[in-house]
Write a protein that holds these residues in place. Structure first.
Motif, mmCIF file in Angstrom:
data_model
loop_
_atom_site.group_PDB
_atom_site.id
_atom_site.type_symbol
_atom_site.label_atom_id
_atom_site.label_comp_id
_atom_site.label_asym_id
_atom_site.label_seq_id
_atom_site.Cartn_x
_atom_site.Cartn_y
_atom_site.Cartn_z
ATOM 1 N N ILE A 98 1.025 -1.232 -0.101
ATOM 2 C CA ILE A 98 0.002 0.080 -0.068
ATOM 3 C C ILE A 98 0.798 1.428 -0.042
ATOM 4 N N ILE A 99 1.844 1.318 0.861
ATOM 5 C CA ILE A 99 2.807 2.374 0.992
ATOM 6 C C ILE A 99 3.567 2.657 -0.351
ATOM 7 N N LEU A 100 3.993 1.566 -1.103
ATOM 8 C CA LEU A 100 4.662 1.618 -2.420
ATOM 9 C C LEU A 100 3.642 2.232 -3.623
ATOM 10 N N LYS A 101 2.630 1.731 -3.525
ATOM 11 C CA LYS A 101 1.558 2.265 -4.454
ATOM 12 C C LYS A 101 1.291 3.964 -4.208
ATOM 13 N N ARG A 102 1.332 4.091 -3.064
ATOM 14 C CA ARG A 102 0.983 5.572 -2.594
ATOM 15 C C ARG A 102 1.975 6.137 -3.087
ATOM 16 N N TYR A 103 3.235 6.145 -2.821
ATOM 17 C CA TYR A 103 4.384 6.990 -3.010
ATOM 18 C C TYR A 103 4.838 6.872 -4.541
ATOM 19 N N LEU A 104 4.784 5.547 -5.115
ATOM 20 C CA LEU A 104 5.404 5.365 -6.428
ATOM 21 C C LEU A 104 4.352 5.699 -7.679
ATOM 22 N N GLY A 105 3.122 5.442 -7.327
ATOM 23 C CA GLY A 105 1.941 5.518 -8.142
ATOM 24 C C GLY A 105 1.513 3.910 -8.436
ATOM 25 N N ARG A 106 0.595 3.786 -8.488
ATOM 26 C CA ARG A 106 -0.132 2.411 -8.924
ATOM 27 C C ARG A 106 -0.016 2.267 -10.318
ATOM 28 N N ASP A 107 0.081 3.284 -11.227
ATOM 29 C CA ASP A 107 0.181 2.899 -12.518
ATOM 30 C C ASP A 107 1.544 3.052 -13.310
ATOM 31 N N ILE A 108 2.494 3.226 -12.119
ATOM 32 C CA ILE A 108 3.873 3.331 -12.772
ATOM 33 C C ILE A 108 4.389 1.830 -13.417
ATOM 34 N N SER A 109 5.122 2.111 -14.485
ATOM 35 C CA SER A 109 5.518 0.665 -15.115
ATOM 36 C C SER A 109 6.658 0.350 -14.451
ATOM 37 N N LEU A 110 6.810 -1.230 -14.360
ATOM 38 C CA LEU A 110 8.112 -1.668 -13.933
ATOM 39 C C LEU A 110 9.366 -1.102 -14.443
ATOM 40 N N ALA A 111 9.295 -0.798 -15.765
ATOM 41 C CA ALA A 111 10.431 -0.280 -16.533
ATOM 42 C C ALA A 111 10.827 0.939 -15.680
ATOM 43 N N GLU A 112 9.879 2.042 -15.257
ATOM 44 C CA GLU A 112 10.204 3.043 -14.718
ATOM 45 C C GLU A 112 10.483 3.134 -13.241
ATOM 46 N N ILE A 113 10.496 2.006 -12.647
ATOM 47 C CA ILE A 113 11.058 1.677 -11.286
ATOM 48 C C ILE A 113 12.577 1.577 -11.311
ATOM 49 N N THR A 114 13.297 2.507 -11.231
ATOM 50 C CA THR A 114 14.806 2.447 -11.352
ATOM 51 C C THR A 114 15.642 2.764 -10.007
ATOM 52 N N PRO A 115 16.814 2.545 -9.910
ATOM 53 C CA PRO A 115 17.414 2.769 -8.619
ATOM 54 C C PRO A 115 17.441 4.212 -8.181
ATOM 55 N N ARG A 116 17.399 5.250 -9.201
ATOM 56 C CA ARG A 116 17.230 6.541 -8.772
ATOM 57 C C ARG A 116 15.731 6.858 -8.196
ATOM 58 N N VAL A 117 14.717 6.189 -8.518
ATOM 59 C CA VAL A 117 13.325 6.335 -8.175
ATOM 60 C C VAL A 117 13.104 5.711 -6.674
ATOM 61 N N MET A 118 13.847 4.430 -6.441
ATOM 62 C CA MET A 118 13.849 4.066 -5.170
ATOM 63 C C MET A 118 14.762 4.554 -4.282
ATOM 64 N N SER A 119 16.009 5.142 -4.529
ATOM 65 C CA SER A 119 16.597 5.853 -3.765
ATOM 66 C C SER A 119 15.866 7.126 -3.274
ATOM 67 N N GLU A 120 15.077 7.673 -3.975
ATOM 68 C CA GLU A 120 14.509 9.052 -3.722
ATOM 69 C C GLU A 120 13.205 8.693 -2.765
ATOM 70 N N PHE A 121 12.592 7.610 -2.894
ATOM 71 C CA PHE A 121 11.639 6.698 -2.104
ATOM 72 C C PHE A 121 12.262 6.700 -0.844
ATOM 73 N N ARG A 122 13.426 6.150 -0.732
ATOM 74 C CA ARG A 122 14.006 5.642 0.738
ATOM 75 C C ARG A 122 14.157 6.842 1.549
ATOM 76 N N ASP A 123 14.961 7.907 0.769
ATOM 77 C CA ASP A 123 15.092 9.389 1.548
ATOM 78 C C ASP A 123 13.857 9.806 1.881
ATOM 79 N N ARG A 124 12.888 9.737 1.131
ATOM 80 C CA ARG A 124 11.864 10.532 1.321
ATOM 81 C C ARG A 124 11.094 9.908 2.756
ATOM 82 N N ARG A 125 10.993 8.543 2.761
ATOM 83 C CA ARG A 125 10.553 7.765 3.909
ATOM 84 C C ARG A 125 11.408 7.989 5.119
#
Length: 408
Positions: A98-125
């Motif tokens: 639920i947290i991942l879909k809320r922050y990354l977006g439920r419609d984001i494609s797997l191709a768009e989930i990159t290390p940079r996107v996940m590092s921003e998610f980590r830092d924000r949390r």
């Protein structure tokens, strides 16, 4: 090329698309449609997907959204059952999803989930939401496992965005164990709880070191009061274990008049959240007992949890010089390292144990000589007193023999 079969049943016409291609050559995939056009469209789409998977077409990852991937993950990988994770683990992972879909977006494609996107998610949390390192690690772990499954089982052309990502350090383990006095206060205050079963439950926790939900979900068929043993079949490590009962815990359980469970009621059995975490039935009783206990003894930690009772039981056993391997077996730990994380000896106990090293490296002969010198002086004074008072000659003889021995 797909095969389209025309079928007639109950005066109705349908069209079944059959695809034998690639790995589906010997075990074809099929689907039935009311219209031939729909069957042909579906067949072309499936054949195109098979070709994309075979050639690892990166566009395939762009076609799968995070929500679609997570839905399939929980449907196929995290379904509760004997060969899968426990319901509590699945529940925790669903919360992370639920947290991942809320922050990354439920419609984001797997191709768009990159290390940079996940590092921003980590830092924000960590920075903005002030979440603990352990919580964020669990969320990152779910994404990591999802991508691993997508690569290995779903044959999607993706790479794991967490593989080279720096993960936050887990939170330091709790260093908390009740003293004997604090434990007595809590047991006393538990007798004032509205739930009449709570005192027995708390005593069983303290005297067995069981997990909170293991004790709350205790079945009568798993307890032998005559032999004073409990067989815990459903454990976190998935390995059943047998725990011995103290006389006090046995007496507490013997006084409970119920049918199948010691602490759960019939109304609880139909509630999945209670059956997954039985300890929830005592939440209010625990909080009320803790407030009363702190009012009596302010040294009791305000953030004390039922799981800390398990830590306290382990610590008490260690302080009573029970072997570490035995404590590990009682708690159901597979490794002694885990048991060591559970035990927190008090400063008083450690100070007492350190006294056993007092003679290490000390000149023992010098210490003994000083003691014998003091003893000779004391005996000499005693002899003077005896001589002046004319005590029994036999007693004089014994004192002189001791005096002679002290000069050795």
């Amino acid at each position: 090329m797909a095969t389209i079969l025309k079928k007639q049943k109950n005066n109705k016409t349908s069209y079944q698309a059959i695809i034998r291609k690639g790995r589906y050559r010997n075990k074809p995939i099929t689907r039935t449609f009311a219209l031939k056009k729909d069957a042909e469209v579906w067949a072309r789409e499936q054949e195109h997907l098979i070709d994309m998977k075979r050639h690892q077409d990166p566009r395939l990852a762009e076609m799968v959204t995070l929500e679609q991937a997570l839905n399939k993950y929980f449907r196929t990988i995290e379904s509760p059952g004997p060969n899968f994770n426990e319901p509590t683990t699945v529940e925790r992972k669903r919360t992370c999803a639920i947290i991942l879909k809320r922050y990354l977006g439920r419609d984001i494609s797997l191709a768009e989930i990159t290390p940079r996107v996940m590092s921003e998610f980590r830092d924000r949390r960590l920075r903005d939401d002030k979440r603990s390192g352990s919580t964020v690690r669990q969320e990152l772990s779910l994404i990591s496992h999802l991508f691993t499954i997508a690569m290995q089982e779903w044959e999607l052309p993706v790479s794991n965005p967490i593989e080279r990502l720096a993960r936050p350090r887990p939170a330091a383990g709790r260093i908390l164990a009740l003293t004997d006095l604090q434990a007595r206060v809590i047991i006393t205050e538990s007798r004032k709880a509205r739930n009449a079963l709570f005192p027995a439950y708390l005593l069983v926790l303290m005297h067995t070191g069981m997990r909170a939900s293991e004790a709350a979900g205790l079945r009568k068929r798993d307890v032998n009061l005559n032999n004073q043993t409990i067989i815990i079949k459903k454990t976190k490590s998935k390995t059943p274990r047998t725990v011995s009962l103290t006389d006090a815990a046995t007496a507490a359980l013997r006084n409970i008049d119920t049918d199948n469970f010691f602490f759960l009621k019939d109304k609880d059995l139909s509630r999945s959240n209670i059956m997954n975490r039985p300890a929830q039935i005592f939440r209010e009783s625990w909080e009320a007992t803790k407030r009363r206990a702190i009012a009596v003894n302010p040294s009791i930690p305000a953030d004390l949890t039922l799981h800390d009772i398990r830590h306290s039981a382990a610590t008490y056993l260690i302080e009573q010089e029970v072997p570490l391997r035995t404590v590990a077996d009682i708690l159901g730990h597979k490794t002694i390292q885990m048991t060591m994380r559970y035990t927190h000896p008090s400063m008083e106990h450690k100070a007492e144990m350190m006294q056993r090293i007092e003679g290490y490296g000390v000149d023992i002969q010098k210490e003994v000589s000083e003691e014998r010198k003091a003893l000779r002086e004391l005996l000499a004074e005693a002899i003077k007193i005896i001589g002046s008072n004319g005590l029994d000659e036999e007693l004089n003889k014994v004192i002189r023999e001791i005096s002679t021995y002290s000069t050795v």
